[in-house]
Write an enzyme that holds these catalytic residues in place. Structure first.
Site, mmCIF file in Angstrom:
data_model
loop_
_atom_site.group_PDB
_atom_site.id
_atom_site.type_symbol
_atom_site.label_atom_id
_atom_site.label_comp_id
_atom_site.label_asym_id
_atom_site.label_seq_id
_atom_site.Cartn_x
_atom_site.Cartn_y
_atom_site.Cartn_z
ATOM 1 N N LYS A 126 0.864 -1.189 0.000
ATOM 2 C CA LYS A 126 0.000 0.000 0.000
ATOM 3 C C LYS A 126 0.887 1.221 0.000
ATOM 4 O O LYS A 126 2.036 1.164 0.454
ATOM 5 C CB LYS A 126 -0.878 0.021 1.262
ATOM 6 C CG LYS A 126 -2.105 0.898 1.145
ATOM 7 C CD LYS A 126 -3.210 0.192 0.404
ATOM 8 C CE LYS A 126 -4.409 1.069 0.167
ATOM 9 N NZ LYS A 126 -5.556 0.278 -0.320
ATOM 10 N N ASP A 166 -7.134 4.320 -4.531
ATOM 11 C CA ASP A 166 -7.737 4.135 -3.205
ATOM 12 C C ASP A 166 -8.379 5.482 -2.889
ATOM 13 O O ASP A 166 -8.597 6.289 -3.813
ATOM 14 C CB ASP A 166 -6.684 3.724 -2.152
ATOM 15 C CG ASP A 166 -7.314 3.231 -0.847
ATOM 16 O OD1 ASP A 166 -7.777 2.084 -0.812
ATOM 17 O OD2 ASP A 166 -7.386 4.003 0.131
HETATM 18 P P1 NDP Z 1 -13.031 7.580 -2.704
HETATM 19 O O1 NDP Z 1 -12.007 8.605 -2.446
HETATM 20 O O2 NDP Z 1 -13.553 7.400 -4.081
HETATM 21 O O3 NDP Z 1 -14.278 7.800 -1.754
HETATM 22 C C1 NDP Z 1 -14.161 7.807 -0.367
HETATM 23 C C2 NDP Z 1 -15.486 8.227 0.227
HETATM 24 O O4 NDP Z 1 -15.420 8.113 1.630
HETATM 25 C C3 NDP Z 1 -15.826 9.665 -0.054
HETATM 26 O O5 NDP Z 1 -17.221 9.806 -0.103
HETATM 27 C C4 NDP Z 1 -15.236 10.382 1.133
HETATM 28 O O6 NDP Z 1 -15.832 11.642 1.410
HETATM 29 C C5 NDP Z 1 -15.511 9.393 2.243
HETATM 30 N N1 NDP Z 1 -14.468 9.515 3.269
HETATM 31 C C6 NDP Z 1 -13.150 9.359 3.094
HETATM 32 N N2 NDP Z 1 -12.481 9.575 4.238
HETATM 33 C C7 NDP Z 1 -13.410 9.872 5.129
HETATM 34 C C8 NDP Z 1 -13.328 10.177 6.483
HETATM 35 N N3 NDP Z 1 -12.166 10.233 7.151
HETATM 36 N N4 NDP Z 1 -14.488 10.400 7.128
HETATM 37 C C9 NDP Z 1 -15.661 10.338 6.463
HETATM 38 N N5 NDP Z 1 -15.791 10.059 5.159
HETATM 39 C C10 NDP Z 1 -14.675 9.813 4.514
HETATM 40 O O7 NDP Z 1 -12.416 6.215 -2.167
HETATM 41 P P2 NDP Z 1 -12.887 4.723 -2.464
HETATM 42 O O8 NDP Z 1 -14.349 4.669 -2.662
HETATM 43 O O9 NDP Z 1 -11.980 4.186 -3.498
HETATM 44 O O10 NDP Z 1 -12.494 4.002 -1.083
HETATM 45 C C11 NDP Z 1 -13.421 3.848 -0.006
HETATM 46 C C12 NDP Z 1 -12.943 2.728 0.901
HETATM 47 O O11 NDP Z 1 -12.865 1.513 0.155
HETATM 48 C C13 NDP Z 1 -11.554 2.914 1.512
HETATM 49 O O12 NDP Z 1 -11.526 2.288 2.773
HETATM 50 C C14 NDP Z 1 -10.650 2.129 0.551
HETATM 51 O O13 NDP Z 1 -9.457 1.736 1.173
HETATM 52 C C15 NDP Z 1 -11.563 0.953 0.248
HETATM 53 N N6 NDP Z 1 -11.294 0.195 -0.965
HETATM 54 C C16 NDP Z 1 -11.216 0.790 -2.185
HETATM 55 C C17 NDP Z 1 -10.999 0.042 -3.320
HETATM 56 C C18 NDP Z 1 -10.978 0.635 -4.665
HETATM 57 O O14 NDP Z 1 -10.853 -0.121 -5.643
HETATM 58 N N7 NDP Z 1 -11.109 1.938 -4.837
HETATM 59 C C19 NDP Z 1 -10.806 -1.424 -3.235
HETATM 60 C C20 NDP Z 1 -10.998 -1.961 -1.906
HETATM 61 C C21 NDP Z 1 -11.206 -1.167 -0.831
HETATM 62 P P3 NDP Z 1 -15.355 12.952 0.622
HETATM 63 O O15 NDP Z 1 -16.016 12.855 -0.726
HETATM 64 O O16 NDP Z 1 -15.845 14.078 1.446
HETATM 65 O O17 NDP Z 1 -13.872 12.857 0.545
HETATM 66 O O1 2IT Z 2 -7.804 -1.653 -0.938
HETATM 67 C C1 2IT Z 2 -7.734 -2.112 -2.093
HETATM 68 O O2 2IT Z 2 -7.844 -3.318 -2.318
HETATM 69 C C2 2IT Z 2 -7.559 -1.158 -3.193
HETATM 70 N N1 2IT Z 2 -7.539 0.045 -2.955
HETATM 71 C C3 2IT Z 2 -7.390 -1.666 -4.598
HETATM 72 C C4 2IT Z 2 -5.974 -2.112 -4.816
HETATM 73 C C5 2IT Z 2 -5.638 -2.485 -6.240
HETATM 74 O O3 2IT Z 2 -4.449 -2.764 -6.457
HETATM 75 O O4 2IT Z 2 -6.510 -2.506 -7.093
#
Ligand code: NDP
Ligand code: 2IT
Length: 444
Positions: A126, A166
């Site tokens: 990461k 992420d």
């Molecule tokens: P994004 O940046 O696209 O979206 C994150 C969302 O969560 C936004 O709505 C954001 O609000 C909100 N958010 C982030 N931090 C906070 C916080 N501290 N308090 C409250 N709300 C918060 O990220 P992703 O959707 O990609 O990721 C979301 C989660 O999923 C994370 O935990 C990530 O690690 C996990 N994840 C992501 C993957 C991926 O492929 N993208 C794969 C697997 C897991 P705002 O819009 O105000 O920033």
């Molecule tokens: O938390 C996760 O699994 C991710 N943010 C996606 C990682 C990836 O390599 O696609």
């Protein structure tokens, strides 16, 4: 003292001020007791768990960039290459002001087991930075991404380490980073995933984490005589994972009534208007408060609060530790049937235990959000063979991976006498393959 307890103690002592990393290690190692105890002396002598909890390499670097007014800023960049036993390092890059080494380590540690669970050959890593893309111009984001990649490019490559998105890192950021890598290294290769479709990206990667979350939740429900059809779903977050979780939940006939961002949350009793949400978050990059301009019957509230809404299924899709014990009590009091984590470690250990003890079906993120990284691995395969598969091909492989993953963790839980404890099942099933590979490769 049991070997697991010794190592947990050491991790806390040797990694001070990293509570999220401690939390992730405790959760995993506590689950692994039945596997470790069988061979405790051998594993202690080989320092197997010490090798598991210590990253192979952690890189920390300066990221200077200039804003639109000519002011120079300095952020900190990280890449923690945690474990390459089963494949090249793989995992996302988080851009958020809260990022620090402990957060990146917790995420990298979780990634080892998640990547193993996909069944694909990818190790755990990461990275990220405390840079906040919010409110920055495209040029400022580009300046940051180029500076970040100028250093990171020395440590990554299609066969060594393949970062992805992420929190805060989406298609725009990946594009700027890919461009800079190509310019500096002179290589057009699959060094990042989540790329745009015109330069090596995979169809369905954008949707993959959210869709995968629903595929596994649907399988869980089917195996318990239920389905998504007609269910009321509460989602937190409004980013990549949340948006495509909502999309697939709606396609499966469920009604999603909430979403949230870091400033507030929306309750839409008629069901979230996905086109409006995409417009607000993906196109205009606005706050969620404007949602009521599109849907006057919906309510917008400042702060947090989605877990108080009555639902059958809860899908935390924002960030770590966003669902605590009080939230879990509220969900149980409202009769929740299942909680499946879209985010990484969104549920605290106390809340997880309360949900499980209350008979709620609980899927941990390292299993239920694995669809994103699994599809990233499919993007790597397509880059290697210089082909692009159709959306249907990728989507059906993703579905197959998530259905298999559910049965894999369910079987592991049963095998060790923890029926329906998918936390234990996921940790053990993810660990077994890594353990086997680590032992086979000797003391390295
Ligand atoms: P994004 O940046 O696209 O979206 C994150 C969302 O969560 C936004 O709505 C954001 O609000 C909100 N958010 C982030 N931090 C906070 C916080 N501290 N308090 C409250 N709300 C918060 O990220 P992703 O959707 O990609 O990721 C979301 C989660 O999923 C994370 O935990 C990530 O690690 C996990 N994840 C992501 C993957 C991926 O492929 N993208 C794969 C697997 C897991 P705002 O819009 O105000 O920033
Ligand atoms: O938390 C996760 O699994 C991710 N943010 C996606 C990682 C990836 O390599 O696609």
């Amino acid at each position: 003292m049991a070997y697991v307890d010794e190592v947990i103690e050491k991790v806390i002592k040797e990694n001070p001020s990293e509570p999220e990393f401690h939390q992730a290690v405790k959760e995993v190692l506590n689950s692994l007791r039945p596997v470790i105890e069988v061979n405790e002396e051998q594993y202690r002598r080989d320092a197997l768990l010490e090798r598991l909890v210590n990253p192979e390499r952690q890189i920390k670097f300066r990221v200077p960039w200039t804003d639109d007014k000519g002011q120079v800023h300095v952020n900190t960049g990280y890449r923690v290459q945690f474990n390459s036993a089963i494949g090249p390092y793989k995992g996302g890059l988080r851009l958020h002001p809260s990022v620090n080494l402990g957060i990146i380590k917790f995420l990298g540690f979780e990634q080892i087991f998640k990547n193993s669970l996909t069944g694909l050959p990818i190790g755990g890593a990461k990275g990220g930075s405390d840079f906040d893309p919010k409110g920055k111009s495209d040029r400022e984001v580009m300046a940051f991404c180029q500076s970040f990649m100028s250093e990171l490019c020395k440590y990554i490559g299609a066969d060594t380490d393949v970062p992805a998105g992420d929190i805060g890192t989406g298609a725009r950021e990946i594009g700027y980073m890919f461009g800079q890598y190509k310019k500096l290294r002179g290589l057009f290769e699959g060094v990042l995933t989540g790329k745009g479709l015109s330069y090596g990206g995979a169809l369905a990667r954008t949707e993959a984490t959210g869709y995968g979350l629903l595929y596994i939740t649907d399988e869980l429900l089917k195996c318990h005589g239920q389905s998504m059809e007609g269910k009321t779903v509460v989602v937190s977050g409004a980013g990549n994972v949340a948006i495509y979780a909502i999309e697939k939940a709606q396609q499966l006939g469920a009604k999603v009534v909430t979403c949230s961002d870091s400033t507030g949350w929306v309750y839409d009793p008629d069901g979230i208007d996905l086109a409006a949400l995409k417009q607000i978050k993906e196109v205009k990059r606005q706050r969620l408060s404007v949602y009521t301009d599109y849907r006057p019957n919906a309510q917008y509230h400042e702060g947090r609060g989605v877990w108080q809404i009555k639902c059958d299924i809860a899908l935390p899709c924002a960030t770590q530790n966003e669902l605590g014990l009080e939230d879990a009590k509220q969900l149980v009091a409202n009769g929740v049937l299942a909680v499946a984590e879209g985010a990484n470690m969104p549920t605290t250990i106390e809340a997880t235990e309360y949900l499980q003890q209350s008979g709620v079906l609980f899927l941990p993120g390292k299993a239920s959000n694995a669809g994103g990284v699994a599809t990233s691995a499919l993007e790597m395969s397509q880059n290697s063979e210089r082909l692009q598969w159709s959306f249907e091909t990728v989507d059906s492989k993703l579905k197959g991976i998530m259905v298999d993953l559910y049965h894999h963790i369910d079987d592991a839980a049963k095998k060790y006498g923890f029926n329906e404890n998918y936390v234990v099942g996921a940790n053990i099933a993810g660990f077994e393959k890594v353990l086997d590979a680590m032992i086979a490769q000797g003391i390295i």
